[in-house]
Design a protein around this motif. Structure first.
Motif, PDB file in Angstrom:
ATOM      1  N   ARG A   1      37.288  35.991  40.659  1.00 24.05           N
ATOM      2  CA  ARG A   1      38.972  36.161  40.930  1.00 24.05           C
ATOM      3  C   ARG A   1      39.717  36.958  39.783  1.00 24.05           C
ATOM      4  NH1 ARG A   1      42.882  32.013  43.665  1.00 24.05           N
ATOM      5  NH2 ARG A   1      44.900  33.454  43.882  1.00 24.05           N
ATOM      6  N   ALA A   2      39.369  36.607  38.712  1.00 25.81           N
ATOM      7  CA  ALA A   2      40.016  37.299  37.480  1.00 25.81           C
ATOM      8  C   ALA A   2      39.436  38.662  37.351  1.00 25.81           C
ATOM      9  CB  ALA A   2      39.422  36.311  36.076  1.00 25.81           C
ATOM     10  N   VAL A   3      38.055  38.865  37.571  1.00 28.98           N
ATOM     11  CA  VAL A   3      37.761  40.274  37.805  1.00 28.98           C
ATOM     12  C   VAL A   3      38.552  41.120  38.717  1.00 28.98           C
ATOM     13  CG1 VAL A   3      35.826  41.887  38.117  1.00 28.98           C
ATOM     14  CG2 VAL A   3      35.608  39.957  36.581  1.00 28.98           C
ATOM     15  N   LYS A   4      38.716  40.555  39.785  1.00 28.40           N
ATOM     16  CA  LYS A   4      39.397  41.144  40.928  1.00 28.40           C
ATOM     17  C   LYS A   4      40.870  41.346  40.702  1.00 28.40           C
ATOM     18  CE  LYS A   4      41.259  39.214  44.467  1.00 28.40           C
ATOM     19  NZ  LYS A   4      41.686  38.427  45.641  1.00 28.40           N
ATOM     20  N   ASP A   5      41.402  40.533  40.079  1.00 26.89           N
ATOM     21  CA  ASP A   5      42.907  40.777  39.827  1.00 26.89           C
ATOM     22  C   ASP A   5      42.869  41.771  38.629  1.00 26.89           C
ATOM     23  OD1 ASP A   5      44.014  38.701  41.436  1.00 26.89           O
ATOM     24  OD2 ASP A   5      43.899  37.062  40.104  1.00 26.89           O
ATOM     25  N   ILE A   6      42.285  41.721  37.598  1.00 23.10           N
ATOM     26  CA  ILE A   6      42.268  42.726  36.589  1.00 23.10           C
ATOM     27  C   ILE A   6      42.139  44.316  37.350  1.00 23.10           C
ATOM     28  CG2 ILE A   6      41.233  43.553  34.453  1.00 23.10           C
ATOM     29  CD1 ILE A   6      41.140  40.705  33.634  1.00 23.10           C
ATOM     30  N   VAL A   7      40.950  44.283  38.098  1.00 22.65           N
ATOM     31  CA  VAL A   7      40.745  45.571  38.670  1.00 22.65           C
ATOM     32  C   VAL A   7      41.834  46.112  39.540  1.00 22.65           C
ATOM     33  CG1 VAL A   7      39.197  46.826  40.145  1.00 22.65           C
ATOM     34  CG2 VAL A   7      38.255  45.338  38.376  1.00 22.65           C
ATOM     35  N   MET A   8      42.174  45.361  40.486  1.00 26.90           N
ATOM     36  CA  MET A   8      43.565  45.700  41.410  1.00 26.90           C
ATOM     37  C   MET A   8      44.562  45.945  40.338  1.00 26.90           C
ATOM     38  SD  MET A   8      42.459  45.775  44.382  1.00 26.90           S
ATOM     39  CE  MET A   8      44.120  45.823  45.045  1.00 26.90           C
ATOM     40  N   ALA A   9      45.027  45.122  39.282  1.00 26.28           N
ATOM     41  CA  ALA A   9      46.027  45.314  38.521  1.00 26.28           C
ATOM     42  C   ALA A   9      46.133  46.887  38.061  1.00 26.28           C
ATOM     43  CB  ALA A   9      46.308  44.355  37.545  1.00 26.28           C
ATOM     44  N   LEU A  10      44.844  47.136  37.370  1.00 23.56           N
ATOM     45  CA  LEU A  10      44.717  48.547  36.920  1.00 23.56           C
ATOM     46  C   LEU A  10      44.888  49.762  38.114  1.00 23.56           C
ATOM     47  CD1 LEU A  10      41.698  47.949  34.588  1.00 23.56           C
ATOM     48  CD2 LEU A  10      43.983  48.109  33.933  1.00 23.56           C
ATOM     49  N   ILE A  11      44.512  49.520  39.227  1.00 27.46           N
ATOM     50  CA  ILE A  11      44.815  50.501  40.191  1.00 27.46           C
ATOM     51  C   ILE A  11      46.165  50.598  40.560  1.00 27.46           C
ATOM     52  CG2 ILE A  11      44.210  50.893  42.736  1.00 27.46           C
ATOM     53  CD1 ILE A  11      41.532  49.580  42.224  1.00 27.46           C
ATOM     54  N   ILE A  12      46.747  49.402  40.748  1.00 27.82           N
ATOM     55  CA  ILE A  12      48.178  49.242  41.079  1.00 27.82           C
ATOM     56  C   ILE A  12      48.977  49.645  39.748  1.00 27.82           C
ATOM     57  CG2 ILE A  12      50.054  47.710  41.696  1.00 27.82           C
ATOM     58  CD1 ILE A  12      48.188  46.192  43.170  1.00 27.82           C
ATOM     59  N   LEU A  13      48.914  49.664  38.689  1.00 27.17           N
ATOM     60  CA  LEU A  13      49.384  50.261  37.669  1.00 27.17           C
ATOM     61  C   LEU A  13      49.393  51.607  37.506  1.00 27.17           C
ATOM     62  CD1 LEU A  13      48.772  47.529  34.710  1.00 27.17           C
ATOM     63  CD2 LEU A  13      50.866  48.069  35.769  1.00 27.17           C
ATOM     64  N   GLY A  14      48.028  52.280  37.811  1.00 27.96           N
ATOM     65  CA  GLY A  14      47.606  53.547  37.799  1.00 27.96           C
ATOM     66  C   GLY A  14      48.563  54.402  38.980  1.00 27.96           C
ATOM     67  N   ILE A  15      48.533  53.769  40.018  1.00 29.82           N
ATOM     68  CA  ILE A  15      49.474  54.269  41.291  1.00 29.82           C
ATOM     69  C   ILE A  15      50.904  54.499  40.847  1.00 29.82           C
ATOM     70  CG2 ILE A  15      50.343  53.990  43.510  1.00 29.82           C
ATOM     71  CD1 ILE A  15      47.655  52.835  44.140  1.00 29.82           C
ATOM     72  N   GLY A  16      51.460  53.273  40.019  1.00 29.36           N
ATOM     73  CA  GLY A  16      53.013  53.180  39.797  1.00 29.36           C
ATOM     74  C   GLY A  16      53.148  54.208  38.673  1.00 29.36           C
ATOM     75  N   PHE A  17      52.242  54.639  37.676  1.00 33.30           N
ATOM     76  CA  PHE A  17      52.515  55.715  36.614  1.00 33.30           C
ATOM     77  C   PHE A  17      52.438  57.004  37.271  1.00 33.30           C
ATOM     78  CE2 PHE A  17      51.398  51.960  33.559  1.00 33.30           C
ATOM     79  CZ  PHE A  17      52.602  52.059  33.106  1.00 33.30           C
ATOM     80  N   LEU A  18      51.465  57.032  38.121  1.00 37.51           N
ATOM     81  CA  LEU A  18      51.334  58.200  38.819  1.00 37.51           C
ATOM     82  C   LEU A  18      52.761  58.860  39.617  1.00 37.51           C
ATOM     83  CD1 LEU A  18      47.938  58.772  40.476  1.00 37.51           C
ATOM     84  CD2 LEU A  18      48.768  60.098  38.644  1.00 37.51           C
TER      85      LEU A  18
END
Length: 81
Positions: free
Chosen positions: A19-36
């Motif tokens: 669950r921690a790995v899933k949360d971190i990967v999803m966070a990086l994807i969502i943060l990437g979209i936000g910065f884009l």
């Protein structure tokens, strides 16, 4: 200590790690979209797509993505499941 107790403890630890790995990967994807959304107009390949959208909507959506991505990253690092 029973064998079932050890198995349950290992199962909870594996679940927490996944669950921690899933949360971190999803966070990086969502943060990437936000910065884009914020900085997409500076990239040559996204310039045409970003110019046709309302900047207010891009900034609001980008801000929400950064906030939610930060929350998911915090939750993945904290591991309080």
């Amino acid at each position: 200590m029973d064998i079932n107790d050890d198995f349950r403890k290992q199962q909870r630890k594996r679940y927490s790690n996944m669950r921690a790995v899933k949360d971190i990967v999803m966070a990086l994807i969502i943060l990437g979209i936000g910065f884009l959304m914020f900085f997409g107009k500076h990239f040559q390949s996204l310039q045409g797509l970003m110019q046709s959208k309302d900047p207010l909507i891009l900034n609001i959506f980008g801000g929400l993505c950064v906030l939610y991505g930060g929350f998911r990253l915090y939750r993945g690092i904290k591991r309080d499941y």
